[in-house]
Design an enzyme around this catalytic site. Structure first.
Site, PDB file in Angstrom:
ATOM      1  N   CYS A   1       0.815  -1.231   0.000  1.00 33.82           N
ATOM      2  CA  CYS A   1       0.000   0.000   0.000  1.00 33.82           C
ATOM      3  C   CYS A   1       0.842   1.271   0.000  1.00 33.82           C
ATOM      4  O   CYS A   1       0.329   2.337  -0.344  1.00 33.82           O
ATOM      5  CB  CYS A   1      -0.890   0.046   1.230  1.00 33.82           C
ATOM      6  SG  CYS A   1      -1.842  -1.423   1.558  1.00 33.82           S
TER       7      CYS A   1
HETATM    8  O1  KQY Z   1      -4.521  -0.709   1.458  1.00 34.12           O
HETATM    9  C1  KQY Z   1      -4.115   0.285   0.967  1.00 34.12           C
HETATM   10  N1  KQY Z   1      -3.807   0.255  -0.329  1.00 34.12           N
HETATM   11  C2  KQY Z   1      -4.096   1.599   1.664  1.00 34.12           C
HETATM   12  C3  KQY Z   1      -4.431   1.589   3.080  1.00 34.12           C
HETATM   13  C4  KQY Z   1      -4.904   2.940   3.496  1.00 34.12           C
HETATM   14  C5  KQY Z   1      -5.159   3.068   4.927  1.00 34.12           C
HETATM   15  C6  KQY Z   1      -5.441   4.476   5.318  1.00 34.12           C
HETATM   16  N2  KQY Z   1      -5.406   4.689   6.711  1.00 34.12           N
END
Ligand code: KQY
Length: 376
Positions: free
Chosen positions: A356
């Site tokens: 992420c």
């Molecule tokens: O899973 C993702 N691609 C991003 C996670 C975002 C979390 C925001 N607090």
């Protein structure tokens, strides 16, 4: 130069390559918001720096950082990592960065999705998100890549591509009315195919339990290579993740990819289940409109949230009882890559993990186009 184009990628012969294909480099952002990252964001900054350092041993890394944090970030990151001043609302480059696309001649362009902080005013995680929504455009300017600005909301963590015409997504995220309420499944499939140069969309159901992105696929499953999918797993039928992963397995087993292949599924047993501690929760500033982070909350930990670098797999270390087994599975799935673990609980506490916080730019290479291939 970076032009904004008025066509769509597939029409122009562009598609989303697999993450396992060669990269020119990786982009990340520097975390600092106190209502998401505990203890002044310093533990998270150390974790992000460790991820950037690990990836930099495989490919070039650029980190975007606010003016206020530039000096701290520069001191924390090795010189080989390029640091650029770049505004953002948080640090999830996978979702706010561009999804880079390639064509047969080796050109690279970027899709710039509309971003609404994972749900806007209907369950989104913070407001405002205006700076996040500009990140993809800025990255494409710096990379001198032409840009397609999408007319719909999407996040990079909500899609995986095998680079041969197949996409993996979840219903929980893509069909959530807080993303594109006017679009149904069929319309979304058509848009995904047009914007990512795909022909087959494999729909999984729910994402990982308590995933605050409404079930991004990148925390649940990913392509290791065409025809091979890693899936987060538990054998504990009493764990709510069991039904979610079993459903995903069943869907994968009955699906075919764009080339007509069946999938081989590699199960990665989940860490924990992990929960935040009282001290961890107490370190996060409670702000109106931001995601609450109460103590004891089950965290959406998953070993599938790894990053594939050139010659490497950078995986999260999350649970001393399970890390080695996950690493062994990944080393079997990726025999030609070096698997490197980075302690990643601090990233998980912020709601995501290594995949992420990274976004690859594909290498400029001549490739066979999946747009021309026909299902056999
Ligand atoms: O899973 C993702 N691609 C991003 C996670 C975002 C979390 C925001 N607090």
């Amino acid at each position: 130069m970076s032009r904004t184009l008025n066509t769509t990628p597939a029409i122009d012969g562009f598609w989303m390559p697999g993450e396992f294909e060669p990269h020119a480099g990786t982009w990340m952002l520097w975390p600092e918001r106190l209502d998401n990252w505990r203890a002044g964001a310093q533990p998270a900054q150390r974790a992000f720096a460790a991820v950037a350092t690990a990836i930099a041993s495989f490919e070039p890394v650029t980190v975007g950082v606010s003016a206020a944090q530039f000096g701290y970030a520069r001191a924390a990151l090795p010189e080989a990592i390029r640091l650029v001043e770049l505004s953002s609302n948080d640090a999830w480059m996978r979702d706010v960065g561009p999804t880079c696309l390639v064509n047969a001649r080796g050109e690279v362009r970027g899709a710039d999705w509309q971003f609404n902080a994972w749900g806007g005013f209907d369950g989104g995680l913070y407001f405002p998100w205006d700076q996040d929504d500009l990140v993809a455009r800025k990255v494409l300017e710096i990379e001198s890549c032409d840009r397609y600005r999408a007319p719909f909301v999407l996040e990079g963590g909500a899609i995986h591509s095998d680079g041969q015409g197949t996409l993996l997504v979840t219903e929980q995220c893509l069909l959530n009315p807080n993303r594109n309420p006017g679009l149904d499944r069929q319309q979304l499939e058509q848009l995904l195919c047009e914007w990512l140069g795909a022909r087959t969309v494999v729909w999984l159901g729910q994402g990982v339990i308590n995933d605050e992105t409404d079930g991004h696929v990148d925390n649940l499953a990913c392509f290791a290579r065409p025809g091979h999918v890693c899936l987060t797993w538990t054998d504990n039928r009493r764990d709510p993740q069991y039904a979610v992963s079993a459903d995903a397995l069943q869907r994968l087993q009955s699906a075919r990819d764009a080339q007509g292949r069946r999938f081989t599924v590699h199960k990665l047993v989940q860490p924990g289940p992990l929960r935040s501690t009282v001290a961890e929760a107490a370190g996060v500033l409670q702000a109106h409109g931001s995601q609450a982070r109460p103590a004891g909350h089950r965290l959406a930990g998953s070993y599938v949230n790894f990053y594939l670098a050139n010659g490497g797999v950078v995986m999260p270390l999350l649970d001393a009882r399970r890390d080695a087994a996950a690493m062994a599975v990944l080393q079997r799935v990726f025999p030609d890559r070096q698997v490197v673990g980075v302690p990643a609980r601090e990233i998980l506490l912020g709601g995501g993990n290594i995949h992420c916080i990274t976004q690859q730019v594909p290498a400029s290479l001549r490739r066979a186009s999946p747009l021309r291939r026909r299902r056999g």
